[in-house]
Design a protein around this motif. Structure first.
Motif, PDB file in Angstrom:
ATOM      1  N   LEU A 110       0.809  -1.216   0.000  1.00  0.00           N
ATOM      2  CA  LEU A 110       0.000   0.000   0.000  1.00  0.00           C
ATOM      3  C   LEU A 110       0.848   1.275   0.000  1.00  0.00           C
ATOM      4  CD1 LEU A 110      -2.781  -0.973   2.588  1.00  0.00           C
ATOM      5  CD2 LEU A 110      -3.003  -0.882   0.109  1.00  0.00           C
ATOM      6  N   GLU A 111       2.113   1.171  -0.383  1.00  0.00           N
ATOM      7  CA  GLU A 111       3.013   2.323  -0.282  1.00  0.00           C
ATOM      8  C   GLU A 111       2.528   3.546  -1.062  1.00  0.00           C
ATOM      9  OE1 GLU A 111       7.712   3.424  -1.083  1.00  0.00           O
ATOM     10  OE2 GLU A 111       7.041   1.341  -1.035  1.00  0.00           O
ATOM     11  N   PRO A 112       2.082   3.427  -2.331  1.00  0.00           N
ATOM     12  CA  PRO A 112       1.603   4.623  -3.035  1.00  0.00           C
ATOM     13  C   PRO A 112       0.415   5.286  -2.334  1.00  0.00           C
ATOM     14  CG  PRO A 112       1.970   2.819  -4.569  1.00  0.00           C
ATOM     15  CD  PRO A 112       2.065   2.237  -3.202  1.00  0.00           C
ATOM     16  N   LEU A 113      -0.495   4.475  -1.822  1.00  0.00           N
ATOM     17  CA  LEU A 113      -1.655   5.028  -1.127  1.00  0.00           C
ATOM     18  C   LEU A 113      -1.261   5.639   0.207  1.00  0.00           C
ATOM     19  CD1 LEU A 113      -4.717   5.386  -1.273  1.00  0.00           C
ATOM     20  CD2 LEU A 113      -4.962   3.192  -0.097  1.00  0.00           C
ATOM     21  N   MET A 114      -0.306   5.015   0.912  1.00  0.00           N
ATOM     22  CA  MET A 114       0.156   5.555   2.194  1.00  0.00           C
ATOM     23  C   MET A 114       0.856   6.893   2.003  1.00  0.00           C
ATOM     24  SD  MET A 114       1.559   1.960   3.764  1.00  0.00           S
ATOM     25  CE  MET A 114       2.422   2.689   5.133  1.00  0.00           C
ATOM     26  N   ASN A 115       1.659   7.013   0.960  1.00  0.00           N
ATOM     27  CA  ASN A 115       2.322   8.289   0.678  1.00  0.00           C
ATOM     28  C   ASN A 115       1.309   9.383   0.385  1.00  0.00           C
ATOM     29  OD1 ASN A 115       4.905   7.237   0.988  1.00  0.00           O
ATOM     30  ND2 ASN A 115       5.057   6.629  -1.158  1.00  0.00           N
ATOM     31  N   PHE A 116       0.305   9.049  -0.423  1.00  0.00           N
ATOM     32  CA  PHE A 116      -0.743  10.019  -0.734  1.00  0.00           C
ATOM     33  C   PHE A 116      -1.509  10.425   0.524  1.00  0.00           C
ATOM     34  CE2 PHE A 116      -5.309  10.534  -1.994  1.00  0.00           C
ATOM     35  CZ  PHE A 116      -5.177  11.829  -2.478  1.00  0.00           C
ATOM     36  N   SER A 117      -1.846   9.447   1.361  1.00  0.00           N
ATOM     37  CA  SER A 117      -2.580   9.728   2.591  1.00  0.00           C
ATOM     38  C   SER A 117      -1.772  10.612   3.537  1.00  0.00           C
ATOM     39  CB  SER A 117      -2.952   8.406   3.283  1.00  0.00           C
ATOM     40  OG  SER A 117      -3.575   8.655   4.527  1.00  0.00           O
ATOM     41  N   ASP A 118      -0.481  10.315   3.688  1.00  0.00           N
ATOM     42  CA  ASP A 118       0.362  11.100   4.597  1.00  0.00           C
ATOM     43  C   ASP A 118       0.514  12.534   4.112  1.00  0.00           C
ATOM     44  OD1 ASP A 118       0.682   8.906   6.187  1.00  0.00           O
ATOM     45  OD2 ASP A 118       2.627   8.328   5.356  1.00  0.00           O
ATOM     46  N   TYR A 119       0.761  12.704   2.821  1.00  0.00           N
ATOM     47  CA  TYR A 119       0.935  14.056   2.308  1.00  0.00           C
ATOM     48  C   TYR A 119      -0.380  14.823   2.289  1.00  0.00           C
ATOM     49  CZ  TYR A 119       5.477  15.753   0.949  1.00  0.00           C
ATOM     50  OH  TYR A 119       6.730  16.296   0.979  1.00  0.00           O
ATOM     51  N   LEU A 120      -1.486  14.131   2.087  1.00  0.00           N
ATOM     52  CA  LEU A 120      -2.783  14.794   2.148  1.00  0.00           C
ATOM     53  C   LEU A 120      -3.065  15.273   3.571  1.00  0.00           C
ATOM     54  CD1 LEU A 120      -5.165  15.547   0.372  1.00  0.00           C
ATOM     55  CD2 LEU A 120      -6.240  13.374   0.973  1.00  0.00           C
ATOM     56  N   PHE A 121      -2.707  14.448   4.554  1.00  0.00           N
ATOM     57  CA  PHE A 121      -2.842  14.860   5.958  1.00  0.00           C
ATOM     58  C   PHE A 121      -1.968  16.076   6.247  1.00  0.00           C
ATOM     59  CE2 PHE A 121      -0.926  14.637  10.209  1.00  0.00           C
ATOM     60  CZ  PHE A 121      -2.059  14.815  10.991  1.00  0.00           C
ATOM     61  N   LYS A 168      -1.604  11.600  -8.626  1.00  0.00           N
ATOM     62  CA  LYS A 168      -1.365  11.246 -10.026  1.00  0.00           C
ATOM     63  C   LYS A 168      -0.760   9.842 -10.132  1.00  0.00           C
ATOM     64  CE  LYS A 168       1.074  12.826 -14.175  1.00  0.00           C
ATOM     65  NZ  LYS A 168       1.868  11.592 -14.367  1.00  0.00           N
ATOM     66  N   MET A 169       0.173   9.506  -9.225  1.00  0.00           N
ATOM     67  CA  MET A 169       0.784   8.174  -9.244  1.00  0.00           C
ATOM     68  C   MET A 169      -0.262   7.088  -9.027  1.00  0.00           C
ATOM     69  SD  MET A 169       4.285   8.885  -7.091  1.00  0.00           S
ATOM     70  CE  MET A 169       4.700   7.141  -7.104  1.00  0.00           C
ATOM     71  N   ASN A 170      -1.193   7.313  -8.086  1.00  0.00           N
ATOM     72  CA  ASN A 170      -2.255   6.335  -7.850  1.00  0.00           C
ATOM     73  C   ASN A 170      -3.214   6.253  -9.029  1.00  0.00           C
ATOM     74  OD1 ASN A 170      -2.221   5.242  -4.836  1.00  0.00           O
ATOM     75  ND2 ASN A 170      -1.566   7.370  -4.759  1.00  0.00           N
TER      76      ASN A 170
END
Length: 207
Positions: A110-121, A168-170
């Motif tokens: 889930l690394e791409p989704l985790m990165n997106f979630s962290d940066y969105l937070f 965009k990556m997701n």
């Protein structure tokens, strides 16, 4: 009483979140402060940064980032769950991840989704901090306080841009999965049409 050992994954998540929040702030503070000192050194008279900031930027930055933070907060959970269901539950992505790991690529599922979630937070948090700073630090009639308020706004903007990059990556993963499914569907339709055409030719031949 024995304490439970901390989960290494949780520690990595905390470190990643702290890094994602601090990196835009550090970068955003460095550029305006250096620019201000260069401006003061090169200019014959010191610019009135506070007057320019309070007249032009302060109110729009407050309204803009309180709106951006509220919007991102409202869509965060929905967008993450939707991406998770559409991409990471798909067998095509799961097979691709297994193949990448077998080839030696070190990445979490889930690394791409985790990165997106962290940066969105981080974007949501920095947007609210920036908005509050316009009414607190930005109200102080001092050039350096104005620079700090502008830097916080720039850091929030930078974090939002990086969040869009991870989004965009997701989305690229989702497009790849959809394209693969559409290609399979088109192949099935083509084979079905070819079979029907052959049957019709065979029928006409028998007549």
């Amino acid at each position: 009483m024995m304490q439970l050992a901390s989960n290494p994954q949780d520690n990595r998540n905390r470190t990643r979140i702290i890094f994602y929040i601090l990196m835009p702030i550090i970068l955003s503070f460095a550029l305006p402060l250096v620019s201000l000192e260069i401006w003061k050194f090169c200019s014959e008279k010191n610019p009135d940064i506070y007057k320019i900031y309070s007249t032009i930027y302060r109110t729009p930055l407050f309204a803009g980032f309180i709106t951006a933070g509220s919007f991102l907060f409202s869509v965060k959970t929905f967008s993450i769950f939707r991406i998770h269901d559409e991409v990471f539950k798909d067998q095509s992505y799961q097979k691709k991840h297994i193949e990448d790991v077998r080839l030696g690529e070190k990445k979490e599922f889930l690394e791409p989704l985790m990165n997106f979630s962290d940066y969105l937070f981080a974007s949501i948090l920095l947007s609210f901090i920036s908005s509050i700073a316009q009414l607190t630090i930005g109200a102080i009639p001092n050039d350096h306080c104005s620079i700090i308020s502008l830097s916080l706004a720039f850091s929030a903007f930078t974090s939002i841009i990086i969040s869009l990059f991870f989004l965009k990556m997701n989305l690229e993963e989702w497009f790849d999965i959809r394209s693969a499914h559409f290609a399979d569907d088109l192949t099935k339709i083509k084979n079905q049409i070819d079979a029907e055409v052959k049957d019709r030719i065979k029928e006409h031949g028998e007549l």
